[in-house]
Design an enzyme around this catalytic site. Structure first.
Site, short mmCIF file in Angstrom:
data_model
loop_
_atom_site.label_atom_id
_atom_site.label_comp_id
_atom_site.label_asym_id
_atom_site.label_seq_id
_atom_site.Cartn_x
_atom_site.Cartn_y
_atom_site.Cartn_z
N GLU A 164 15.65 12.35 15.38
CA GLU A 164 15.79 11.77 16.21
C GLU A 164 16.26 10.34 16.04
O GLU A 164 17.03 9.85 16.79
CB GLU A 164 14.48 12.00 17.22
CG GLU A 164 14.52 11.33 18.71
CD GLU A 164 14.89 12.32 19.50
OE1 GLU A 164 14.82 13.46 19.69
OE2 GLU A 164 15.56 11.63 20.61
N ASP A 176 6.72 14.16 21.43
CA ASP A 176 7.44 15.17 21.96
C ASP A 176 7.42 16.30 20.78
O ASP A 176 7.16 17.51 20.92
CB ASP A 176 8.85 14.69 22.31
CG ASP A 176 8.98 13.57 23.19
OD1 ASP A 176 7.74 13.20 23.85
OD2 ASP A 176 9.75 13.02 23.43
C1 GLA Z 1 9.75 9.57 25.13
C2 GLA Z 1 9.77 9.70 23.79
C3 GLA Z 1 8.17 9.70 23.26
C4 GLA Z 1 7.41 8.94 24.20
C5 GLA Z 1 7.71 9.02 25.72
C6 GLA Z 1 7.15 7.76 26.59
O1 GLA Z 1 9.63 11.08 25.61
O2 GLA Z 1 10.36 10.56 23.01
O3 GLA Z 1 7.88 9.54 21.95
O4 GLA Z 1 7.08 7.39 23.88
O5 GLA Z 1 9.05 8.70 25.84
O6 GLA Z 1 5.61 8.22 26.66
#
Ligand code: GLA
Length: 390
Positions: A164, A176
């Site tokens: 990512e 995530d």
């Molecule tokens: C996105 C990012 C996560 C996290 C959220 C906010 O989803 O991928 O890593 O930082 O934003 O909580």
């Protein structure tokens, strides 16, 4: 078992034809975060769960070193790259997640074999439900399964996060990919983003329903605001580190220390720090209250989280504010807040089962009246993390 995966198998055959090599099916769920937003890259806590909408992959091994991928969202395109050559970012962008994960596995010394694969996504792209993490984790499982390898889920998550960062250019935290890779059916996951320790908290569907309402405003984390928030947090850390060298992340700062810094930090950085530090405290408190089944208190913390994201972190938008506020007008809704990175995407509401229908009815009526868009609504339970189905 056949029914949900029959379609992806058929779609594979339509694109790549029928051959004797064994077809494998992989699934990777999306995720929704109950609370703990923008805390993961500050070494804090998050409380996500894996959800039912998912990415499905049908794939088979090739005898050469080629990877050929197709996505039902981009019908007619087949992207091809070689596992023998350095895998670079390239057009089309959607294939960079797959390229990044393949590069990461090779970099980790895993001997891969070529594959033909089709991706079918039941998650909304840009909906803030981690469709990109699901694609990454699904790719890791596909390439590993075809080459006869396995890998610890925590390592898969880290490798996908790296993809990512380097191939999608989003400097995301670890929430995530961990929720997608390691979620547990019927449970939320309290993840310590510093130690990566996980604690699972049961979500009893007789008591609680999780309703996800998509504002249908497309969120885009590569847009720059996400990276800007990270830099502002780093600015905060630098200040606290000067006072106390043992501070290496906002995780190490107390709410009282943030208050003392008012007027010394720039007003923006002060607000960003106030959000993160209070959100970390709300997340651990919510995990305790959820374990004790004090749902109203969990709900209050969710509402406070939304307000902090709106006012201090400034990642909400009027559509999400409206949906979260309106959800709270329905009896039996414990809490509602924006979920995910922000700037669009979804709200999550935690409700009593009897509140689900009235909630859906209400939001389906008032949201289009105000914003001239129809929300899409998913009621889900917590599902298991990604797996090889067959
Ligand atoms: C996105 C990012 C996560 C996290 C959220 C906010 O989803 O991928 O890593 O930082 O934003 O909580």
């Amino acid at each position: 078992m056949d029914s949900p995966y029959h379609a992806v198998r058929e779609k594979f055959r339509a694109v790549f034809g029928d051959e004797p090599a064994r077809l494998r099916i992989i699934r990777a769920p999306g995720r929704v975060n109950l609370i703990g937003e923008h805390t993961d890259y500050n070494d804090g806590f998050v409380l996500p769960m894996a959800i039912e909408p998912e990415v499905r992959v049908a794939c088979r091994a090739r005898k050469d070193d080629k990877v050929r991928i197709s996505s039902t969202a981009f019908a007619g395109q087949i992207v091809e790259f070689s596992l023998q050559q350095t895998i670079e970012r390239a057009e089309p962008k959607w294939a960079n997640y797959m390229r990044g994960v393949a590069a990461g596995l090779i970099g980790a010394g895993i001997p891969l074999v070529g594959m033909d694969a089709i991706y079918d996504n039941t998650l909304p792209v840009g909906g803030g439900l981690s469709s990109s993490a699901a694609i990454e984790v699904a790719t890791a499982h596909s390439l590993l399964a075809l080459s006869g390898n396995t890998m610890d889920v925590g390592r898969i998550a880290l490798l996908c996060q790296k993809a990512e960062h380097e191939y999608a250019l989003v400097p995301s935290g670890i929430m995530d990919q961990t929720a997608v890779a390691a979620g547990k059916a019927g449970h939320a996951m309290l993840l310590d983003c510093r130690s990566l320790a996980k604690q699972f908290i049961p979500i009893d569907s007789r008591d609680l329903q999780i309703v996800i309402v998509n504002s249908m405003v497309h969120h885009e984390l590569s847009g720059g605001e996400y990276a800007k928030r990270r830099r502002q947090c780093e600015e905060g850390v630098a200040y606290f580190h000067r006072i106390n060298p043992s501070v290496v992340a906002l995780r190490d700062v107390t709410q009282a220390q943030v208050q003392e810094a008012e007027g010394k930090l720039s007003p923006i950085v002060f607000k960003r720090c106030r959000h993160v530090v209070s959100e970390i405290a709300r997340t651990t408190a919510a995990a305790q209250k959820l374990t004790a089944k004090f749902y109203e208190e969990v709900g209050d913390l969710m509402v406070q989280s939304h307000q902090s994201l709106r006012d201090d972190y400034e990642v909400s938008i009027p559509e999400l504010d409206f949906l979260a506020e309106q959800a709270m007008t329905i009896k039996g809704v414990y809490g509602a807040r924006m979920t995910g990175g922000g700037f669009g995407g979804c709200i999550i509401a935690m409700t009593q089962p009897r509140a689900v229908e009235p909630l859906i009815e209400h939001l389906s009526k008032v949201y289009p009246e105000k914003f001239n868009r129809k929300p899409t609504i998913v009621v889900t339970t917590a599902t298991a993390g990604a797996s090889v189905v067959e």
